[in-house]
Design an enzyme around this catalytic site. Sequence first.
Site, PDB file in Angstrom:
ATOM      1  N   HIS A  97       0.587  -1.234   0.136  1.00 29.57           N
ATOM      2  CA  HIS A  97       0.060   0.050   0.098  1.00 29.57           C
ATOM      3  C   HIS A  97       0.747   1.293  -0.131  1.00 29.57           C
ATOM      4  CE1 HIS A  97       0.522  -0.094   4.270  1.00 29.57           C
ATOM      5  NE2 HIS A  97       0.186  -1.332   4.411  1.00 29.57           N
ATOM      6  N   HIS A 108       7.563   7.313   4.359  1.00 30.67           N
ATOM      7  CA  HIS A 108       6.917   6.555   3.294  1.00 30.67           C
ATOM      8  C   HIS A 108       6.039   7.515   2.442  1.00 30.67           C
ATOM      9  CE1 HIS A 108       3.753   6.962   6.181  1.00 30.67           C
ATOM     10  NE2 HIS A 108       2.985   7.087   5.358  1.00 30.67           N
ATOM     11  N   HIS A 126       2.631   8.847  -0.502  1.00 32.33           N
ATOM     12  CA  HIS A 126       1.139   8.488  -1.001  1.00 32.33           C
ATOM     13  C   HIS A 126       1.413   9.354  -2.247  1.00 32.33           C
ATOM     14  CE1 HIS A 126      -0.442   7.247   2.966  1.00 32.33           C
ATOM     15  NE2 HIS A 126       0.615   7.928   3.313  1.00 32.33           N
ATOM     16  N   GLU A 155      -2.503  13.404   0.303  1.00 26.90           N
ATOM     17  CA  GLU A 155      -3.300  13.264   1.350  1.00 26.90           C
ATOM     18  C   GLU A 155      -4.086  14.364   1.821  1.00 26.90           C
ATOM     19  OE1 GLU A 155      -2.145   9.611   4.042  1.00 26.90           O
ATOM     20  OE2 GLU A 155      -3.881   8.831   2.743  1.00 26.90           O
ATOM     21  N   HIS A 196       5.576  11.179   3.963  1.00 23.82           N
ATOM     22  CA  HIS A 196       5.330  11.134   5.447  1.00 23.82           C
ATOM     23  C   HIS A 196       6.511  10.842   6.085  1.00 23.82           C
ATOM     24  CE1 HIS A 196       0.647  11.067   4.968  1.00 23.82           C
ATOM     25  NE2 HIS A 196       1.257  12.383   4.619  1.00 23.82           N
ATOM     26  N   THR A 245      -3.543   7.852   8.554  1.00 27.13           N
ATOM     27  CA  THR A 245      -4.388   7.937   7.419  1.00 27.13           C
ATOM     28  C   THR A 245      -4.618   6.671   6.965  1.00 27.13           C
ATOM     29  OG1 THR A 245      -2.663   8.238   5.868  1.00 27.13           O
ATOM     30  CG2 THR A 245      -3.480  10.249   6.729  1.00 27.13           C
TER      31      THR A 245
END
Length: 263
Positions: free
Chosen positions: A65, A94, A96, A106, A119, A205
């Site tokens: 993910h 990591h 997103h 996000e 993040h 999140t």
Amino acid sequence: PWGYSKENGPATWHKDCPIANTGVRQSPIDLITTGQTCAKYDSNLKPVIVSYPAFSEATFLNNGHSVQFQPSAGNLSELSGGPLTKKYKFEQFHFHWGNNDSEGSEHRVNGKMYPAELHLVHWNSESPNFSSFQEAVGSNDPHALCVLGFFLKVGAENASLKPITDLLSKVKNAGSSVSFPGKFDLKAVLPETLTDYYTYDGSLTTPPLAECVKWIVFKEPIEVSTAQMEAFRAVDDGHGKPITGNYRPPCPLHTRTVAASFK
Ligand SMILES: NS(=O)(=O)c1ccc(O)c(NC(=O)NCCc2ccccn2)c1
Ligand SMILES: [Zn+2]
């Protein structure tokens, strides 16, 4: 298991994780800068202080993910200052990202999404109630974690992030990991002054969506090239498809306020 597809994405997470719908301090949020519920300037907010000696030993992992950079437990990287009253230990970073340059972050700023968001995850190393990241997540402490969020925007190639984006092809398959070759200087990735940011109380999140995070989201985006963005979009999700959108939509603010360290 949870993910970001129609069948297992953010709208379904409440089934295993009721707090997704019942929580009152969920993340991410839309950071509104004007009007009623807008971020309020707080002159007491100090610059964020990071001490990130170059990591010498780390694992780079595709967990299906996201892609995550996790140094060995001995790392001495620390975070303090800003809205924090304690010292925090670095755990992992990591990303997103989205399928195209108009989506992927996000957090949003007045509804605008950036193509990606970085993040940097830390946990409070001075609490008497826990002594590891996993214990911190499960502690119910409202500020057990502090996550620094940086928006990514498309522009010049980011030489400091190149060692990371060049490694993405090596962890294309979900569940794959590589030991990071050589040293990585995370400090070089960040803007030199960490003065302008939004901060608010929120959550992870992703499941378990624990409401234990002090969020600090920086105003200035970090530039990466189109090629570097494309490298994220080639990472697989474990079902033979690329991860093309591992971001949760914004959550209700409820009674929370967002503070801004800048006017
Ligand atoms: N996206 S985020 O809010 O920065 C963030 C930071 C640290 C995290 O561990 C997560 N979530 C995450 O890793 N979830 C899957 C693994 C996990 C981590 C912690 C507790 C239970 N399960 C999200
Ligand atoms: Zn994240």
